[in-house]
Design an enzyme around this catalytic site. Sequence first.
Site, PDB file in Angstrom:
ATOM      1  N   PRO A 230     -21.218 -20.815  13.660  1.00  0.00           N
ATOM      2  CA  PRO A 230     -21.627 -19.838  14.296  1.00  0.00           C
ATOM      3  C   PRO A 230     -22.778 -19.860  15.150  1.00  0.00           C
ATOM      4  O   PRO A 230     -23.820 -20.474  14.773  1.00  0.00           O
ATOM      5  CB  PRO A 230     -22.143 -18.911  12.943  1.00  0.00           C
ATOM      6  CG  PRO A 230     -22.271 -19.936  11.992  1.00  0.00           C
ATOM      7  CD  PRO A 230     -21.189 -21.146  12.234  1.00  0.00           C
ATOM      8  N   ASP A 406     -26.224 -24.214  14.611  1.00  0.00           N
ATOM      9  CA  ASP A 406     -25.640 -23.867  13.898  1.00  0.00           C
ATOM     10  C   ASP A 406     -26.429 -22.807  12.961  1.00  0.00           C
ATOM     11  O   ASP A 406     -27.166 -23.112  12.215  1.00  0.00           O
ATOM     12  CB  ASP A 406     -25.056 -24.888  13.014  1.00  0.00           C
ATOM     13  CG  ASP A 406     -24.093 -24.450  11.946  1.00  0.00           C
ATOM     14  OD1 ASP A 406     -23.770 -23.173  11.611  1.00  0.00           O
ATOM     15  OD2 ASP A 406     -23.006 -25.430  11.452  1.00  0.00           O
ATOM     16  N   HIS A 407     -26.043 -21.629  13.051  1.00  0.00           N
ATOM     17  CA  HIS A 407     -26.936 -20.465  12.234  1.00  0.00           C
ATOM     18  C   HIS A 407     -26.748 -20.440  10.975  1.00  0.00           C
ATOM     19  O   HIS A 407     -27.443 -19.999  10.085  1.00  0.00           O
ATOM     20  CB  HIS A 407     -26.628 -18.972  13.074  1.00  0.00           C
ATOM     21  CG  HIS A 407     -27.566 -18.084  12.881  1.00  0.00           C
ATOM     22  ND1 HIS A 407     -28.742 -18.271  11.857  1.00  0.00           N
ATOM     23  CD2 HIS A 407     -27.917 -16.634  13.323  1.00  0.00           C
ATOM     24  CE1 HIS A 407     -29.776 -17.115  12.216  1.00  0.00           C
ATOM     25  NE2 HIS A 407     -29.121 -16.526  13.142  1.00  0.00           N
ATOM     26  N   ARG A 408     -25.693 -21.143  10.248  1.00  0.00           N
ATOM     27  CA  ARG A 408     -25.468 -21.448   8.703  1.00  0.00           C
ATOM     28  C   ARG A 408     -26.677 -22.091   8.269  1.00  0.00           C
ATOM     29  O   ARG A 408     -27.174 -22.090   7.188  1.00  0.00           O
ATOM     30  CB  ARG A 408     -24.326 -21.946   8.529  1.00  0.00           C
ATOM     31  CG  ARG A 408     -22.949 -21.342   8.727  1.00  0.00           C
ATOM     32  CD  ARG A 408     -21.776 -21.777   8.432  1.00  0.00           C
ATOM     33  NE  ARG A 408     -21.769 -22.949   9.637  1.00  0.00           N
ATOM     34  CZ  ARG A 408     -20.543 -24.049   9.546  1.00  0.00           C
ATOM     35  NH1 ARG A 408     -19.647 -23.818   8.709  1.00  0.00           N
ATOM     36  NH2 ARG A 408     -20.524 -25.098  10.316  1.00  0.00           N
ATOM     37  N   ILE A 410     -29.614 -23.245  10.396  1.00  0.00           N
ATOM     38  CA  ILE A 410     -30.914 -23.019  11.166  1.00  0.00           C
ATOM     39  C   ILE A 410     -31.517 -21.392  11.379  1.00  0.00           C
ATOM     40  O   ILE A 410     -30.230 -20.901  11.934  1.00  0.00           O
ATOM     41  CB  ILE A 410     -30.981 -23.642  12.561  1.00  0.00           C
ATOM     42  CG1 ILE A 410     -30.704 -25.376  12.086  1.00  0.00           C
ATOM     43  CG2 ILE A 410     -32.196 -23.436  13.167  1.00  0.00           C
ATOM     44  CD1 ILE A 410     -30.640 -26.142  13.318  1.00  0.00           C
TER      45      ILE A 410
END
Length: 434
Positions: A230, A406-408, A410
């Site tokens: 993501p 990577d929003h998972r 950060i």
Amino acid sequence: MGELQAFHLPDIGDFQDVDVVELLVSPGDRVEKEQALLVLESDKATMEVPSPCGGVVRELNVGVGDTVSEGDLIAVLESEEGGAAAAEPAAQPEEDPAADLATTAPALGTPNAMAVPTELDEGEAPPQAPSPPEAHASPSVRHLARELGVDLTLVPGSGRKGRITRDDVQGFVKASLSQGATHGVPIAGVQVAAAPQIDFAKFGETELQPLNRIRKLSAANLHRSWVTVPHVTQFDEADISDLDRFRKSQKAEAERRGVKLTFLPFMVKAVTRALSEFPHFNASLDATGESLILKRYFHIGVAVDTENGLVVPVIRDADQKGLFDLAAEMQELSERARSRKLRPSDIQGGSFSISSLGGIGGTLFTPIVNHPEVAILGVSRMEWKPVHEAGEFVPRLILPLSLSYDHRVIDGADAVRFTRRLAELLSDLRLLLL
Ligand code: CAO
């Protein structure tokens, strides 16, 4: 040759004029006793009609789309079992077929042969679970899907009312295998319409240009990252007026050392410092996705644009190298990348990547994370801009930054803290000494 037997539809309960929705055998096929011959479907249920005997199908007397009722002639079978108890001899169709066949087709109409929409097959969710999308398929198709490990909810049905046929399941497996060669494993739950096959030559002259190995490899990696990570991109700007002045002041020294001191070594230097302060940017998710692997090394990948496509050689232990060393190494790696002389070890082990398009132009862009890393820094073309300082506008050299992450792993707030810190370090290189 065995005895020819006429097989009439036995008692199937209260159904009349039931649709034939699938033929599972063809004339000439050898069948086992109780092997499904065809699939019928009423408003309430789907059922398979099993063969009353083992043998060879000599005739099929119904087709998909026909409707059948009890007693209708379905097929002529050449029995291998002496046949008397299995099916009615072909020569005597006027005898009561249902009476004979009801006893010779034990599975018909029993729960095993039925796939009513509410029935759950082995391995499916229990009734109290949120209902999965209903896959409309006969028991034999469900069986085939289970054997092949196919999730029927992902298979588009081509049969009547969207029923899933054997051909649909086999076609799905074939498509998955051929996709797997270039696109890896299908991701459960992601269903996209197949790309239409377009003959572009209809619209004008075309040329077929096969992709080279580098493009195929990077396409697979980029695609994996695009669909599994993501992505969010944080934009920022760094005031590099002082940095640029310093860089130019070192031009003679760089020439003496035989290197070209561009912005890139400064970026690498500042990035390694920021990474040491934000360790989860220098990390990878482990295979379970439940832990983060923090890397205590700073191996920085730098995207290099070559005639054959994009490659990302890695500068190892970049935190321990000086600006001139970084410049020399980058120069050497990019030359080797362009002359296709990189070794496998040159492109392995990166912990963070930089993609600098500033030398080419453009304003901002959104780089794709170089999976399994969790962030990548895009650098665009610097520009003189008026900046409001102490009541007046002063010209400052501004470098645009784009951090994709990577929003998972950060959060947005950390991403902007990271780019702010980077901008601060680039604005005042003395901070790197602290
Ligand atoms: N703004 C303005 N000018 C810039 C700049 C920036 N952000 N970055 C570099 N420049 C200048 C350099 O100073 C140099 O100018 P001079 O020749 O006048 O000194 C010129 O642009 C060319 O620089 P360079 O490209 O040779 O060197 P570099 O260290 O900046 O970059 C490399 C090296 C290998 C990263 C680069 O050549 C490259 O291949 N970039 C493309 C990377 C890429 O394709 N990324 C896309 C990935 S996603 O698809």
